[in-house]
Design an enzyme around this catalytic site. Structure first.
Site, PDB file in Angstrom:
ATOM      1  N   HIS A 187       0.830  -1.212   0.000  1.00 34.39           N
ATOM      2  CA  HIS A 187       0.000   0.000   0.000  1.00 34.39           C
ATOM      3  C   HIS A 187       0.864   1.261   0.000  1.00 34.39           C
ATOM      4  O   HIS A 187       0.518   2.257  -0.637  1.00 34.39           O
ATOM      5  CB  HIS A 187      -0.923   0.001   1.220  1.00 34.39           C
ATOM      6  CG  HIS A 187      -2.033  -1.000   1.112  1.00 34.39           C
ATOM      7  ND1 HIS A 187      -3.060  -0.857   0.217  1.00 34.39           N
ATOM      8  CD2 HIS A 187      -2.259  -2.157   1.775  1.00 34.39           C
ATOM      9  CE1 HIS A 187      -3.895  -1.897   0.336  1.00 34.39           C
ATOM     10  NE2 HIS A 187      -3.420  -2.685   1.257  1.00 34.39           N
ATOM     11  N   ARG A 292     -12.606  -2.097  -8.843  1.00 32.15           N
ATOM     12  CA  ARG A 292     -12.362  -3.188  -7.888  1.00 32.15           C
ATOM     13  C   ARG A 292     -13.332  -3.039  -6.720  1.00 32.15           C
ATOM     14  O   ARG A 292     -13.009  -2.440  -5.694  1.00 32.15           O
ATOM     15  CB  ARG A 292     -10.916  -3.137  -7.408  1.00 32.15           C
ATOM     16  CG  ARG A 292      -9.889  -3.408  -8.502  1.00 32.15           C
ATOM     17  CD  ARG A 292      -8.478  -3.442  -7.926  1.00 32.15           C
ATOM     18  NE  ARG A 292      -7.502  -3.885  -8.895  1.00 32.15           N
ATOM     19  CZ  ARG A 292      -6.797  -3.076  -9.679  1.00 32.15           C
ATOM     20  NH1 ARG A 292      -6.982  -1.762  -9.593  1.00 32.15           N
ATOM     21  NH2 ARG A 292      -5.922  -3.562 -10.542  1.00 32.15           N
ATOM     22  N   ARG A 328     -16.294  -4.942 -11.476  1.00 31.41           N
ATOM     23  CA  ARG A 328     -15.970  -6.338 -11.202  1.00 31.41           C
ATOM     24  C   ARG A 328     -16.618  -6.732  -9.883  1.00 31.41           C
ATOM     25  O   ARG A 328     -16.460  -6.034  -8.884  1.00 31.41           O
ATOM     26  CB  ARG A 328     -14.449  -6.527 -11.117  1.00 31.41           C
ATOM     27  CG  ARG A 328     -14.051  -7.989 -10.873  1.00 31.41           C
ATOM     28  CD  ARG A 328     -12.553  -8.158 -10.851  1.00 31.41           C
ATOM     29  NE  ARG A 328     -11.923  -7.539  -9.699  1.00 31.41           N
ATOM     30  CZ  ARG A 328     -10.613  -7.476  -9.489  1.00 31.41           C
ATOM     31  NH1 ARG A 328      -9.788  -7.971 -10.385  1.00 31.41           N
ATOM     32  NH2 ARG A 328     -10.125  -6.908  -8.418  1.00 31.41           N
ATOM     33  N   GLU A 426      -8.157 -15.050 -15.930  1.00 27.12           N
ATOM     34  CA  GLU A 426      -7.054 -14.957 -14.965  1.00 27.12           C
ATOM     35  C   GLU A 426      -6.361 -16.283 -14.689  1.00 27.12           C
ATOM     36  O   GLU A 426      -5.383 -16.321 -13.939  1.00 27.12           O
ATOM     37  CB  GLU A 426      -7.575 -14.408 -13.630  1.00 27.12           C
ATOM     38  CG  GLU A 426      -8.251 -13.063 -13.743  1.00 27.12           C
ATOM     39  CD  GLU A 426      -8.881 -12.629 -12.443  1.00 27.12           C
ATOM     40  OE1 GLU A 426      -8.180 -12.020 -11.627  1.00 27.12           O
ATOM     41  OE2 GLU A 426     -10.077 -12.924 -12.232  1.00 27.12           O
ATOM     42  N   ASN A 449      -2.195  -9.984 -13.825  1.00 29.53           N
ATOM     43  CA  ASN A 449      -1.494 -10.175 -12.550  1.00 29.53           C
ATOM     44  C   ASN A 449      -1.606 -11.631 -12.099  1.00 29.53           C
ATOM     45  O   ASN A 449      -0.606 -12.314 -11.853  1.00 29.53           O
ATOM     46  CB  ASN A 449      -2.057  -9.257 -11.473  1.00 29.53           C
ATOM     47  CG  ASN A 449      -1.895  -7.798 -11.799  1.00 29.53           C
ATOM     48  OD1 ASN A 449      -1.185  -7.438 -12.732  1.00 29.53           O
ATOM     49  ND2 ASN A 449      -2.553  -6.946 -11.049  1.00 29.53           N
ATOM     50  N   ASP A 450      -2.842 -12.110 -11.990  1.00 28.02           N
ATOM     51  CA  ASP A 450      -3.044 -13.499 -11.573  1.00 28.02           C
ATOM     52  C   ASP A 450      -2.679 -14.475 -12.686  1.00 28.02           C
ATOM     53  O   ASP A 450      -2.114 -15.542 -12.425  1.00 28.02           O
ATOM     54  CB  ASP A 450      -4.493 -13.724 -11.140  1.00 28.02           C
ATOM     55  CG  ASP A 450      -4.725 -13.318  -9.683  1.00 28.02           C
ATOM     56  OD1 ASP A 450      -3.806 -13.511  -8.868  1.00 28.02           O
ATOM     57  OD2 ASP A 450      -5.803 -12.799  -9.365  1.00 28.02           O
ATOM     58  N   ARG A 460       3.700 -13.659  -7.070  1.00 29.37           N
ATOM     59  CA  ARG A 460       4.353 -12.420  -7.521  1.00 29.37           C
ATOM     60  C   ARG A 460       4.748 -11.513  -6.366  1.00 29.37           C
ATOM     61  O   ARG A 460       5.510 -10.560  -6.560  1.00 29.37           O
ATOM     62  CB  ARG A 460       3.444 -11.663  -8.494  1.00 29.37           C
ATOM     63  CG  ARG A 460       2.148 -11.189  -7.908  1.00 29.37           C
ATOM     64  CD  ARG A 460       1.173 -10.768  -9.011  1.00 29.37           C
ATOM     65  NE  ARG A 460      -0.110 -10.351  -8.464  1.00 29.37           N
ATOM     66  CZ  ARG A 460      -0.466  -9.096  -8.295  1.00 29.37           C
ATOM     67  NH1 ARG A 460       0.374  -8.134  -8.619  1.00 29.37           N
ATOM     68  NH2 ARG A 460      -1.639  -8.794  -7.803  1.00 29.37           N
ATOM     69  N   CYS A 497      -6.404  -5.638 -18.520  1.00 24.78           N
ATOM     70  CA  CYS A 497      -6.574  -4.705 -17.401  1.00 24.78           C
ATOM     71  C   CYS A 497      -5.617  -4.972 -16.242  1.00 24.78           C
ATOM     72  O   CYS A 497      -5.742  -4.375 -15.187  1.00 24.78           O
ATOM     73  CB  CYS A 497      -8.019  -4.723 -16.890  1.00 24.78           C
ATOM     74  SG  CYS A 497      -8.510  -6.282 -16.147  1.00 24.78           S
TER      75      CYS A 497
END
Length: 544
Positions: A187, A292, A328, A426, A449-450, A460, A497
């Site tokens: 974060h 998200r 999503r 994903e 990412n996934d 990751r 994305c």
């Protein structure tokens, strides 16, 4: 001159004096109390004051920092929760000790109990617990942890830093951040990106650097201590060029997303909260390619009510107008958890009951969100997207739930639109059946990412794999190509994305693969737009 190599969490160049930030340490004295009732009142009053401070910090930062400022609300909600309060009050009552000492021992016991757990969600909760404990101790007689950067802009060097500490710093005095611990997915790193501040991680920091001159190169992950004149002159030139480049990028805010040969490839924004809407509009995104929604479920004590979700989605729909917003559905589980969700411990949560799997297990939660989205669709241009789909059986179940939701809305006379739906690709399983999945929805969106970590069988966020993790791996790129071809075979739009969408080194390759749109964090819209506008796809059959 000393040179240190680390990891750049956000690019940019800073030249200036180092301020070494020492974390506050409390030397808390334990003493026996005679009036338990009075001590409990002292603690409860301090708790109230800290909650007011957190509310005030949120109000001061939410306009500028948006989603990141919500950490103060999560801390406030944590402090409002009864479990932490009861634990502290139990120590005061049973051991008859002063409240500051009770807070400290409760905090330390909790940190000790969970310190071996590596899940990011638990780590974040422990960080929040540590910070609200420090605030309580400050109110109860300890030294309040205030962060004074001084009169001149500085490069802050420290062992580690939290989003809260960053937000308490004077933004005009903060040139760069250098830490020993941390992750480029943390974060704090994300906040540095939002604040446009160069950030380095994995530097073996030293308090002896305090007051010395330094150069931070966020592009290469390099720190120079006491740079010589030649190096300093070189970086002065690079810093000026960097500034001019950023100013040049801002000229693209209102330019269309069109390649040199006239192909329109829309650039959308990924956001986690409606506080990011200003950035979406400011940088001229085509719309929101990924909202998200799970962040509405985190940092709180219970499920959000349907009407709360509806009002948030309604505001987004009205603000975006005709521009598309893709919501999503809640991608909870793995590293995105809240205590009230009561998600059972899993040996490998990244591979566990997460995303659509969890939603289908908790149909009441899922239906409430779907009803809120359909209700809000009457006020703008919304679309719906499902995360972590890996089978057609999941789509069968989703479609049945959607039918039930629509019947319920029809019976009550609640207006809604028949909105478009999409699937997040994903997993390798979803890639292999992407043509079949494309027939079930209006569009596909690649969550790289996934997809990358599942394809490579590498976490990751695991620092041990940092040098081995390669999201440019040929297998990952071939899977992206397969999905684009499968989607187009069924006349479906295909978007990317994930983080790779913002990687300008791949922009041209993605366009030549035939991708229809890219969705990136707001800060990356302009660099991607610049890269896109430099591509010429003429004569490329895949781009047609």
């Amino acid at each position: 001159m000393d040179v240190y190599k680390g990891t750049g969490a956000f690019s940019g160049i800073a030249i200036g004096k180092i301020l070494y930030y020492h974390k506050s340490e409390y030397q808390m004295r334990q003493y026996e109390i005679t009036d338990v009732k009075t001590e409990l009142n002292i603690f409860r009053q301090a708790r109230t004051r800290v909650m007011e401070q957190l509310e005030d910090l949120y109000e001061k930062n939410c306009i500028i920092q948006g989603t990141q400022a919500e950490i103060f609300l999560r801390q406030k909600n944590l402090l409002e929760g009864k479990s932490f309060q009861r634990a502290i009050e139990s120590v005061i009552q049973s051991e008859k000790v002063n409240s500051a000492y009770a807070v400290m021992t409760t905090r330390d016991e909790m940190l000790k109990t969970f310190r071996t757990l590596e899940e990011p969600a638990i780590k974040e909760r422990l960080d929040n617990m540590r910070e609200i404990s420090d605030r309580l101790i400050g109110e109860l007689g300890g030294i309040s942890p205030r962060i004074d950067l001084g009169d001149e802009p500085v490069i802050v060097v420290t062992e580690s830093i939290t989003p809260t500490e960053l937000m308490e710093m004077d933004k005009d005095k903060l040139m760069a951040i250098v830490t020993h611990h941390g992750s480029d997915m943390s974060h704090a790193a994300i906040m540095a990106k939002t604040m446009n501040i160069p950030a380095l991680l994995e530097i073996d920091t030293d308090s002896e650097w305090d007051g010395r001159q330094a150069i931070v190169d966020g592009y290469t992950g390099t720190l120079y201590i006491d740079p010589d004149e030649e190096v300093k002159k070189e970086y002065e030139i690079r810093r000026q060029a960097d500034k001019e480049e950023r100013e040049e990028l801002l000229k693209l805010r209102r330019e269309p997303d069109i390649t040199k040969d006239g192909r329109e490839i829309e650039i959308y924004a990924n956001i986690g909260n409606m506080d990011d809407l200003n950035s979406v509009l400011y940088y001229g995104a085509a719309g929101i390619g990924l909202l998200r929604s799970e962040f509405q479920y985190l940092g709180r004590e219970n499920y959000p009510r349907e009407n709360e979700l509806f009002l948030a989605y309604k505001k987004i729909a009205e603000t975006m107008g005709e521009k598309l917003t893709v919501i999503r559905t809640a991608d909870l589980g793995a590293d995105k958890q809240a205590e009230y969700l009561n998600i059972p411990d899993e040996t490998n949560p990244i591979m566990g009951n997460r995303g659509i799997r969890l939603c289908l297990d908790r149909k009441r939660m899922f239906k409430a969100q779907l009803r809120a989205i359909f209700r809000a669709s009457a006020y703008g241009n919304l679309a719906l997207m499902y995360p972590m789909i890996s089978s057609e059986e999941e789509m069968d179940e989703i479609e049945e739930i959607i039918r039930e939701v629509k019947i319920g809305l029809d019976e009550k006379g609640i207006p809604y639109k028949h909105i478009k739906t999409g699937i997040m690709i994903e997993t390798p399983a979803a890639v292999m059946i992407s043509r079949e999945l494309a027939r079930r929805v209006d569009f596909l969106s690649l969550g790289t990412n996934d997809l990358s970590q599942y394809t490579l069988a590498m976490d990751r966020q695991n620092p041990l794999l940092r040098k081995k993790y390669n999201d440019h791996h040929p297998a990952v790129l071939r899977m992206i190509q397969m999905v684009i071809e499968a989607g187009h075979a069924e006349n479906r739009r295909v978007c990317i994305c994930g983080e790779l969408a913002a990687d300008t080194a791949l922009t041209e390759e993605f366009l030549r693969m035939g991708v229809d749109c890219l969705s990136v964090v707001p800060a990356c819209i302009l660099p991607v737009r610049k890269a896109l506008r430099q591509v010429d796809l003429s004569g490329d059959d895949k781009g047609a």
